[in-house]
Motif scaffolding. Structure first.
Motif, PDB file in Angstrom:
ATOM      1  N   TYR A 142       0.833  -1.205   0.000  1.00 39.56           N
ATOM      2  CA  TYR A 142       0.000   0.000   0.000  1.00 39.56           C
ATOM      3  C   TYR A 142       0.870   1.259   0.000  1.00 39.56           C
ATOM      4  O   TYR A 142       0.597   2.235  -0.701  1.00 39.56           O
ATOM      5  N   SER A 143       1.918   1.252   0.841  1.00 42.26           N
ATOM      6  CA  SER A 143       2.797   2.422   0.951  1.00 42.26           C
ATOM      7  C   SER A 143       3.471   2.728  -0.371  1.00 42.26           C
ATOM      8  O   SER A 143       3.584   3.893  -0.774  1.00 42.26           O
ATOM      9  N   LEU A 144       3.926   1.687  -1.060  1.00 40.56           N
ATOM     10  CA  LEU A 144       4.597   1.897  -2.343  1.00 40.56           C
ATOM     11  C   LEU A 144       3.623   2.408  -3.399  1.00 40.56           C
ATOM     12  O   LEU A 144       4.007   3.200  -4.264  1.00 40.56           O
ATOM     13  N   PHE A 145       2.366   1.973  -3.326  1.00 36.38           N
ATOM     14  CA  PHE A 145       1.350   2.517  -4.239  1.00 36.38           C
ATOM     15  C   PHE A 145       1.270   4.039  -4.058  1.00 36.38           C
ATOM     16  O   PHE A 145       1.262   4.808  -5.035  1.00 36.38           O
ATOM     17  N   VAL A 146       1.187   4.468  -2.793  1.00 37.47           N
ATOM     18  CA  VAL A 146       1.055   5.894  -2.495  1.00 37.47           C
ATOM     19  C   VAL A 146       2.331   6.644  -2.855  1.00 37.47           C
ATOM     20  O   VAL A 146       2.286   7.735  -3.431  1.00 37.47           O
ATOM     21  N   GLY A 147       3.481   6.050  -2.513  1.00 38.56           N
ATOM     22  CA  GLY A 147       4.751   6.695  -2.833  1.00 38.56           C
ATOM     23  C   GLY A 147       4.923   6.931  -4.316  1.00 38.56           C
ATOM     24  O   GLY A 147       5.393   7.999  -4.741  1.00 38.56           O
ATOM     25  N   GLU A 148       4.514   5.962  -5.109  1.00 35.47           N
ATOM     26  CA  GLU A 148       4.587   6.112  -6.566  1.00 35.47           C
ATOM     27  C   GLU A 148       3.660   7.226  -7.035  1.00 35.47           C
ATOM     28  O   GLU A 148       4.021   8.050  -7.876  1.00 35.47           O
ATOM     29  N   ALA A 149       2.451   7.269  -6.471  1.00 33.57           N
ATOM     30  CA  ALA A 149       1.488   8.296  -6.866  1.00 33.57           C
ATOM     31  C   ALA A 149       1.991   9.695  -6.521  1.00 33.57           C
ATOM     32  O   ALA A 149       1.708  10.662  -7.237  1.00 33.57           O
ATOM     33  N   LEU A 150       2.752   9.804  -5.425  1.00 34.19           N
ATOM     34  CA  LEU A 150       3.296  11.097  -5.007  1.00 34.19           C
ATOM     35  C   LEU A 150       4.602  11.445  -5.716  1.00 34.19           C
ATOM     36  O   LEU A 150       5.141  12.532  -5.516  1.00 34.19           O
ATOM     37  N   GLY A 151       5.119  10.513  -6.521  1.00 36.38           N
ATOM     38  CA  GLY A 151       6.347  10.763  -7.263  1.00 36.38           C
ATOM     39  C   GLY A 151       7.588  10.854  -6.385  1.00 36.38           C
ATOM     40  O   GLY A 151       8.479  11.668  -6.650  1.00 36.38           O
ATOM     41  N   LEU A 152       7.666  10.021  -5.354  1.00 29.31           N
ATOM     42  CA  LEU A 152       8.832  10.049  -4.478  1.00 29.31           C
ATOM     43  C   LEU A 152      10.096   9.698  -5.249  1.00 29.31           C
ATOM     44  O   LEU A 152      10.064   8.909  -6.205  1.00 29.31           O
ATOM     45  N   SER A 153      11.218  10.248  -4.816  1.00 27.30           N
ATOM     46  CA  SER A 153      12.508   9.926  -5.428  1.00 27.30           C
ATOM     47  C   SER A 153      12.843   8.462  -5.195  1.00 27.30           C
ATOM     48  O   SER A 153      12.249   7.795  -4.328  1.00 27.30           O
ATOM     49  N   THR A 154      13.809   7.945  -5.938  1.00 27.32           N
ATOM     50  CA  THR A 154      14.215   6.556  -5.784  1.00 27.32           C
ATOM     51  C   THR A 154      14.727   6.294  -4.371  1.00 27.32           C
ATOM     52  O   THR A 154      14.440   5.250  -3.781  1.00 27.32           O
ATOM     53  N   LYS A 155      15.484   7.240  -3.807  1.00 26.87           N
ATOM     54  CA  LYS A 155      15.996   7.068  -2.445  1.00 26.87           C
ATOM     55  C   LYS A 155      14.845   6.968  -1.451  1.00 26.87           C
ATOM     56  O   LYS A 155      14.828   6.078  -0.586  1.00 26.87           O
ATOM     57  N   ARG A 156      13.878   7.871  -1.565  1.00 22.50           N
ATOM     58  CA  ARG A 156      12.752   7.832  -0.630  1.00 22.50           C
ATOM     59  C   ARG A 156      11.901   6.576  -0.822  1.00 22.50           C
ATOM     60  O   ARG A 156      11.387   6.005   0.145  1.00 22.50           O
ATOM     61  N   THR A 157      11.766   6.129  -2.063  1.00 17.95           N
ATOM     62  CA  THR A 157      11.009   4.909  -2.327  1.00 17.95           C
ATOM     63  C   THR A 157      11.698   3.708  -1.689  1.00 17.95           C
ATOM     64  O   THR A 157      11.032   2.834  -1.106  1.00 17.95           O
ATOM     65  N   THR A 158      13.014   3.657  -1.773  1.00 19.38           N
ATOM     66  CA  THR A 158      13.769   2.567  -1.155  1.00 19.38           C
ATOM     67  C   THR A 158      13.598   2.589   0.356  1.00 19.38           C
ATOM     68  O   THR A 158      13.388   1.547   0.996  1.00 19.38           O
ATOM     69  N   ARG A 159      13.673   3.769   0.955  1.00 17.79           N
ATOM     70  CA  ARG A 159      13.493   3.887   2.403  1.00 17.79           C
ATOM     71  C   ARG A 159      12.073   3.509   2.808  1.00 17.79           C
ATOM     72  O   ARG A 159      11.855   2.822   3.820  1.00 17.79           O
ATOM     73  N   LEU A 160      11.097   3.954   2.019  1.00 12.95           N
ATOM     74  CA  LEU A 160       9.703   3.643   2.309  1.00 12.95           C
ATOM     75  C   LEU A 160       9.449   2.148   2.263  1.00 12.95           C
ATOM     76  O   LEU A 160       8.743   1.596   3.119  1.00 12.95           O
ATOM     77  N   ASN A 161      10.032   1.484   1.287  1.00 12.86           N
ATOM     78  CA  ASN A 161       9.870   0.036   1.123  1.00 12.86           C
ATOM     79  C   ASN A 161      10.237  -0.706   2.404  1.00 12.86           C
ATOM     80  O   ASN A 161       9.459  -1.525   2.922  1.00 12.86           O
ATOM     81  N   LEU A 162      11.411  -0.412   2.955  1.00 15.95           N
ATOM     82  CA  LEU A 162      11.886  -1.118   4.145  1.00 15.95           C
ATOM     83  C   LEU A 162      11.222  -0.615   5.414  1.00 15.95           C
ATOM     84  O   LEU A 162      10.871  -1.404   6.298  1.00 15.95           O
TER      85      LEU A 162
END
Length: 301
Positions: A142-162
């Motif tokens: 769910y978090s990655l769905f939202v992060g993608e929709a918000l256009g998070l940077s690759t670094k933030r997406t990696t941090r969000l994942n873990l």
């Protein structure tokens, strides 16, 4: 000299959607076989003191290389290398994919064993806390769905994942009589329960891995509120990391819709309405808007 027959490895570690197998190691260099299931990801990022060469060759399948605004499809027979890695990069498997990863500095035992132990702890907490075994996986997705929709940077997406997967790690240090209590917690018990966010940060900091320490800061903030009435530090607005603000919304949604020993979960429709009611108070408005825009996708998950 070492000879390995087909299907043999020095050591193999399994995670959900990912298998890592050590093929060879010596003089600081490691050769690692990776197998990713469809929808799984693998990430690399810069690290202080790291000067190694990183190279991988795709044996089969297809990976999508993501680095902020760049996306490139890599297919069998293609390779990638960098020395050292300078930016956060995510490789997403669109189908079952295998690749050989070569690094001039050892990583296998340190990172794989540590991650395995942390994931086992997290899964044990899901069981102790009364959630299904897939709770942390749902929060991550769910978090990655939202992060993608918000256009998070690759670094933030990696941090969000873990951080999303490890968000409740600190509950391993909460006494079971509190964690599994079937009735309302007393004020003193609730104060102990609230410490799980800080316990999670401390456990991740104890790994001595800088990136995990960054993740720990997000874990500690996932019960902060946009209006400053959350815990443990009463942060508000943009003082709260966007990754933590995302986890706060999706964790609440999953908690509301999950059946517990002492409470039947709400319908997803009721949970969406509750999230909307708390937009701008409990939850970051932009995160709520992105989450609600994903309603159809989340209902079908």
């Amino acid at each position: 000299m070492g000879i390995l027959n087909e299907g043999e490895f020095i050591e193999t570690v399994h995670f959900k959607g990912l298998q890592l197998s050590l093929l060879a190691a010596g003089d600081g260099t490691e050769v690692i076989h990776h197998k990713l299931q469809p929808g799984s990801s693998w990430a690399m990022g810069p690290e202080e003191g790291w000067e190694g060469l990183e190279y991988f060759f795709i044996v089969s399948g297809k990976l999508v290389y993501h680095r902020d605004e760049i996306s490139i499809v890599l297919k069998a027979g293609q390779s990638f290398y960098e020395s050292p890695i300078k930016e956060y990069t995510i490789f997403h498997a669109e189908e079952e994919t295998e690749f050989i990863y070569v690094t001039s500095q050892p990583v296998f035992h340190h990172y794989s064993q540590l991650s395995k132990e942390l994931m086992e702890l997290t899964i044990s907490i899901e069981e102790k806390d009364g959630y299904t075994r897939d709770h942390c996986e749902r929060i991550k997705d769910y978090s990655l769905f939202v992060g993608e929709a918000l256009g998070l940077s690759t670094k933030r997406t990696t941090r969000l994942n873990l951080a999303a997967f490890f968000h409740d790690l600190g509950k391993v240090k909460v006494p079971l009589n509190i964690l599994q209590k079937p009735s309302k917690l007393t004020d003193d018990e609730w104060e102990i329960m609230k410490l799980h966010t800080t316990f999670g940060r401390e456990l991740l900091a104890e790994t001595k891995i800088p990136f995990f320490a960054d993740i720990g800061l997000i874990v500690e903030q996932h019960h902060e509120r946009y209006d400053g009435k959350g815990y443990p530090k009463g942060l508000k607005g943009d003082e709260i990391a966007i990754e933590a603000a995302i986890i706060a919304v999706v964790d609440s949604f999953d908690a509301m819709t999950t059946d517990r020993v002492y409470k039947k979960g709400k319908s997803k429709e009721e949970a969406f309405e509750e999230i909307i009611r708390n937009r701008g108070t409990m939850y970051h408005p932009l995160v709520v808007d992105a989450f609600i825009a994903l309603k159809d996708k989340i209902e079908k998950y």
